[in-house]
Design a protein around this motif. Structure first.
Motif, PDB file in Angstrom:
ATOM      1  N   VAL A 138       0.833  -1.214   0.000  1.00 57.56           N
ATOM      2  CA  VAL A 138       0.000   0.000   0.000  1.00 57.56           C
ATOM      3  C   VAL A 138       0.865   1.261   0.000  1.00 57.56           C
ATOM      4  CG1 VAL A 138      -1.676   1.344   1.317  1.00 57.56           C
ATOM      5  CG2 VAL A 138      -2.054  -1.104   0.950  1.00 57.56           C
ATOM      6  N   PRO A 139       1.841   1.415   0.919  1.00 56.54           N
ATOM      7  CA  PRO A 139       2.667   2.629   0.847  1.00 56.54           C
ATOM      8  C   PRO A 139       3.528   2.693  -0.411  1.00 56.54           C
ATOM      9  CG  PRO A 139       3.455   1.132   2.576  1.00 56.54           C
ATOM     10  CD  PRO A 139       2.136   0.626   2.128  1.00 56.54           C
ATOM     11  N   GLU A 140       3.988   1.545  -0.905  1.00 60.01           N
ATOM     12  CA  GLU A 140       4.756   1.521  -2.150  1.00 60.01           C
ATOM     13  C   GLU A 140       3.912   2.036  -3.311  1.00 60.01           C
ATOM     14  OE1 GLU A 140       6.675  -1.767  -5.258  1.00 60.01           O
ATOM     15  OE2 GLU A 140       5.831  -2.425  -3.352  1.00 60.01           O
ATOM     16  N   THR A 141       2.665   1.600  -3.366  1.00 57.27           N
ATOM     17  CA  THR A 141       1.775   2.023  -4.446  1.00 57.27           C
ATOM     18  C   THR A 141       1.403   3.485  -4.303  1.00 57.27           C
ATOM     19  OG1 THR A 141       0.904  -0.241  -4.468  1.00 57.27           O
ATOM     20  CG2 THR A 141      -0.335   1.419  -5.695  1.00 57.27           C
ATOM     21  N   ASP A 142       1.185   3.941  -3.070  1.00 56.76           N
ATOM     22  CA  ASP A 142       0.908   5.364  -2.842  1.00 56.76           C
ATOM     23  C   ASP A 142       2.066   6.222  -3.345  1.00 56.76           C
ATOM     24  OD1 ASP A 142      -1.549   4.870  -1.714  1.00 56.76           O
ATOM     25  OD2 ASP A 142      -0.854   5.023   0.367  1.00 56.76           O
ATOM     26  N   ALA A 143       3.301   5.787  -3.073  1.00 58.16           N
ATOM     27  CA  ALA A 143       4.464   6.548  -3.517  1.00 58.16           C
ATOM     28  C   ALA A 143       4.543   6.576  -5.044  1.00 58.16           C
ATOM     29  CB  ALA A 143       5.735   5.948  -2.931  1.00 58.16           C
ATOM     30  N   PHE A 144       4.219   5.448  -5.680  1.00 60.65           N
ATOM     31  CA  PHE A 144       4.197   5.391  -7.148  1.00 60.65           C
ATOM     32  C   PHE A 144       3.176   6.371  -7.709  1.00 60.65           C
ATOM     33  CE2 PHE A 144       1.818   3.293 -10.700  1.00 60.65           C
ATOM     34  CZ  PHE A 144       2.724   3.579 -11.710  1.00 60.65           C
ATOM     35  N   ILE A 145       1.970   6.360  -7.153  1.00 61.44           N
ATOM     36  CA  ILE A 145       0.914   7.247  -7.653  1.00 61.44           C
ATOM     37  C   ILE A 145       1.289   8.708  -7.421  1.00 61.44           C
ATOM     38  CG2 ILE A 145      -1.488   7.933  -7.351  1.00 61.44           C
ATOM     39  CD1 ILE A 145      -2.100   4.982  -6.690  1.00 61.44           C
ATOM     40  N   GLN A 146       1.868   9.011  -6.266  1.00 57.55           N
ATOM     41  CA  GLN A 146       2.282  10.384  -5.987  1.00 57.55           C
ATOM     42  C   GLN A 146       3.330  10.859  -6.994  1.00 57.55           C
ATOM     43  OE1 GLN A 146       3.469  10.452  -1.844  1.00 57.55           O
ATOM     44  NE2 GLN A 146       1.465   9.696  -1.191  1.00 57.55           N
ATOM     45  N   ALA A 181       2.302  12.306 -22.250  1.00 58.03           N
ATOM     46  CA  ALA A 181       3.034  13.090 -21.253  1.00 58.03           C
ATOM     47  C   ALA A 181       4.313  12.373 -20.834  1.00 58.03           C
ATOM     48  CB  ALA A 181       2.140  13.351 -20.046  1.00 58.03           C
ATOM     49  N   LEU A 182       4.252  11.038 -20.769  1.00 53.66           N
ATOM     50  CA  LEU A 182       5.448  10.267 -20.434  1.00 53.66           C
ATOM     51  C   LEU A 182       6.549  10.509 -21.462  1.00 53.66           C
ATOM     52  CD1 LEU A 182       6.820   8.023 -18.697  1.00 53.66           C
ATOM     53  CD2 LEU A 182       5.792   6.358 -20.267  1.00 53.66           C
ATOM     54  N   GLY A 183       6.167  10.509 -22.744  1.00 55.71           N
ATOM     55  CA  GLY A 183       7.143  10.715 -23.803  1.00 55.71           C
ATOM     56  C   GLY A 183       7.769  12.096 -23.802  1.00 55.71           C
ATOM     57  N   GLU A 184       7.124  13.061 -23.123  1.00 55.85           N
ATOM     58  CA  GLU A 184       7.634  14.429 -23.077  1.00 55.85           C
ATOM     59  C   GLU A 184       8.518  14.693 -21.862  1.00 55.85           C
ATOM     60  OE1 GLU A 184       4.141  16.801 -23.259  1.00 55.85           O
ATOM     61  OE2 GLU A 184       3.688  16.267 -25.350  1.00 55.85           O
ATOM     62  N   ARG A 195      14.696   3.334 -13.199  1.00 56.85           N
ATOM     63  CA  ARG A 195      15.528   2.766 -12.148  1.00 56.85           C
ATOM     64  C   ARG A 195      14.715   2.371 -10.915  1.00 56.85           C
ATOM     65  NH1 ARG A 195      21.008   6.531 -12.629  1.00 56.85           N
ATOM     66  NH2 ARG A 195      21.981   5.246 -14.264  1.00 56.85           N
ATOM     67  N   GLN A 196      13.591   3.037 -10.702  1.00 60.97           N
ATOM     68  CA  GLN A 196      12.728   2.682  -9.568  1.00 60.97           C
ATOM     69  C   GLN A 196      11.721   1.583  -9.912  1.00 60.97           C
ATOM     70  OE1 GLN A 196      11.417   5.848  -6.810  1.00 60.97           O
ATOM     71  NE2 GLN A 196      12.248   7.297  -8.292  1.00 60.97           N
ATOM     72  N   GLY A 197      11.788   1.059 -11.133  1.00 61.12           N
ATOM     73  CA  GLY A 197      10.865   0.009 -11.549  1.00 61.12           C
ATOM     74  C   GLY A 197       9.473   0.499 -11.855  1.00 61.12           C
ATOM     75  N   ARG A 198       9.322   1.796 -12.027  1.00 57.40           N
ATOM     76  CA  ARG A 198       7.986   2.358 -12.218  1.00 57.40           C
ATOM     77  C   ARG A 198       7.543   2.404 -13.672  1.00 57.40           C
ATOM     78  NH1 ARG A 198       8.521   7.000  -7.445  1.00 57.40           N
ATOM     79  NH2 ARG A 198       8.110   5.528  -5.731  1.00 57.40           N
ATOM     80  N   LEU A 199       8.497   2.357 -14.599  1.00 59.50           N
ATOM     81  CA  LEU A 199       8.098   2.310 -16.009  1.00 59.50           C
ATOM     82  C   LEU A 199       7.308   1.041 -16.306  1.00 59.50           C
ATOM     83  CD1 LEU A 199      11.015   3.642 -18.246  1.00 59.50           C
ATOM     84  CD2 LEU A 199       8.757   4.652 -17.866  1.00 59.50           C
ATOM     85  N   GLN A 200       7.724  -0.071 -15.725  1.00 53.71           N
ATOM     86  CA  GLN A 200       6.997  -1.324 -15.937  1.00 53.71           C
ATOM     87  C   GLN A 200       5.562  -1.211 -15.438  1.00 53.71           C
ATOM     88  OE1 GLN A 200       8.153  -4.674 -13.485  1.00 53.71           O
ATOM     89  NE2 GLN A 200       7.632  -6.141 -15.085  1.00 53.71           N
ATOM     90  N   LEU A 201       5.371  -0.549 -14.306  1.00 50.66           N
ATOM     91  CA  LEU A 201       4.025  -0.367 -13.770  1.00 50.66           C
ATOM     92  C   LEU A 201       3.184   0.517 -14.688  1.00 50.66           C
ATOM     93  CD1 LEU A 201       4.896   0.232  -9.992  1.00 50.66           C
ATOM     94  CD2 LEU A 201       4.281  -1.924 -11.114  1.00 50.66           C
ATOM     95  N   ILE A 202       3.808   1.561 -15.210  1.00 51.76           N
ATOM     96  CA  ILE A 202       3.106   2.467 -16.129  1.00 51.76           C
ATOM     97  C   ILE A 202       2.638   1.726 -17.372  1.00 51.76           C
ATOM     98  CG2 ILE A 202       3.484   4.397 -17.725  1.00 51.76           C
ATOM     99  CD1 ILE A 202       5.234   5.662 -15.503  1.00 51.76           C
ATOM    100  N   TYR A 203       3.534   0.929 -17.954  1.00 49.11           N
ATOM    101  CA  TYR A 203       3.159   0.220 -19.183  1.00 49.11           C
ATOM    102  C   TYR A 203       2.156  -0.900 -18.901  1.00 49.11           C
ATOM    103  CZ  TYR A 203       6.561   2.836 -21.886  1.00 49.11           C
ATOM    104  OH  TYR A 203       7.241   3.854 -22.523  1.00 49.11           O
TER     105      TYR A 203
END
Length: 225
Positions: A138-146, A181-184, A195-203
């Motif tokens: 839950v806190p990991e996901t909150d940080a990703f969304i923030q 927006a990601l591409g910009e 590096r934080q592994g967040r691109l995989q979550l986005i895609y």
């Protein structure tokens, strides 16, 4: 709701039924579930009605009480959200607590929570793992969304559907990630997401939108039946 702290002496004969997704149309999920969820159902962001904060959810149906994957056996078995799997269980000071009034608990039907020696049985060990994953997730996901909000990557999405019986449906209050927006983003910001592994979550989120037409087809099949 009165919770009881689990202990072998008091709950030795307690059993649990399987967690159920029946009549569940939208479930909060955490980041570690995104890739698995995206293979089955769309993932959206929406806002908590009380706090106004975003959270991530997996959609199983378009309307409250509707789970279109209930009868799509392989799809349902492929993804059971942690927040559903832990039905009736809660983390509490001192260990795992239960809601003794939850319908999944009984004295004799289902999987035992404790062995004859008083040690946690496989069913309870699984729940302990699930609660641990949620506690961290839950806190990991909150940080990703923030981070998405800070980078202005969150955008509202209109989901307008038409069904074979002539009915139409518009879903409001849903958000996704803007790939434009990601591409910009500048290179430093994009590299940091990687590096934080967040691109995989986005895609995973973006790719999960392909499941919306699948759910619509399942709804049409149900209407036809």
């Amino acid at each position: 709701m009165d919770l009881e702290l689990l202990n072998a002496e008091r709950h030795l004969g307690l059993h649990q039924a399987d967690a159920s997704l029946e009549r569940t149309h939208f479930v909060q999920i955490v980041a570690s579930e995104f890739v698995t969820a995206a293979a089955t159902c769309p993932i959206f962001l929406t806002k908590n009605s009380e706090t106004g904060r975003f959270y991530a959810g997996a959609m199983f149906g378009f309307e409250p009480g509707e789970n279109l994957l209930e009868r799509a056996g392989a799809g349902r078995r492929g993804f059971l959200p942690l927040d559903v799997e832990r039905q009736g269980y809660f983390l509490a000071p001192g260990g795992v607590a239960i809601d003794p009034g939850h319908p999944r608990f009984s004295a004799g039907r289902g999987a035992a929570l404790f062995g004859a020696d008083g040690q946690p049985a496989p069913a309870l060990r699984r729940i302990q793992l699930v609660l641990g994953q949620l506690s961290a997730g839950v806190p990991e996901t909150d940080a990703f969304i923030q981070s998405l909000v800070a980078l202005k990557l969150v955008e509202p999405i209109d989901v307008d559907l038409s069904f074979d019986d002539g009915r139409s449906l518009s879903l409001a209050g849903l958000y996704t990630v803007s790939l434009d927006a990601l591409g910009e983003l500048d290179d430093a910001a994009a590299l940091d997401l990687f590096r934080q592994g967040r691109l995989q979550l986005i895609y995973a989120m973006a790719g999960s939108l392909r499941q919306v037409p699948r759910l619509a087809n399942l709804k049409n099949e149900r209407l036809a039946a």
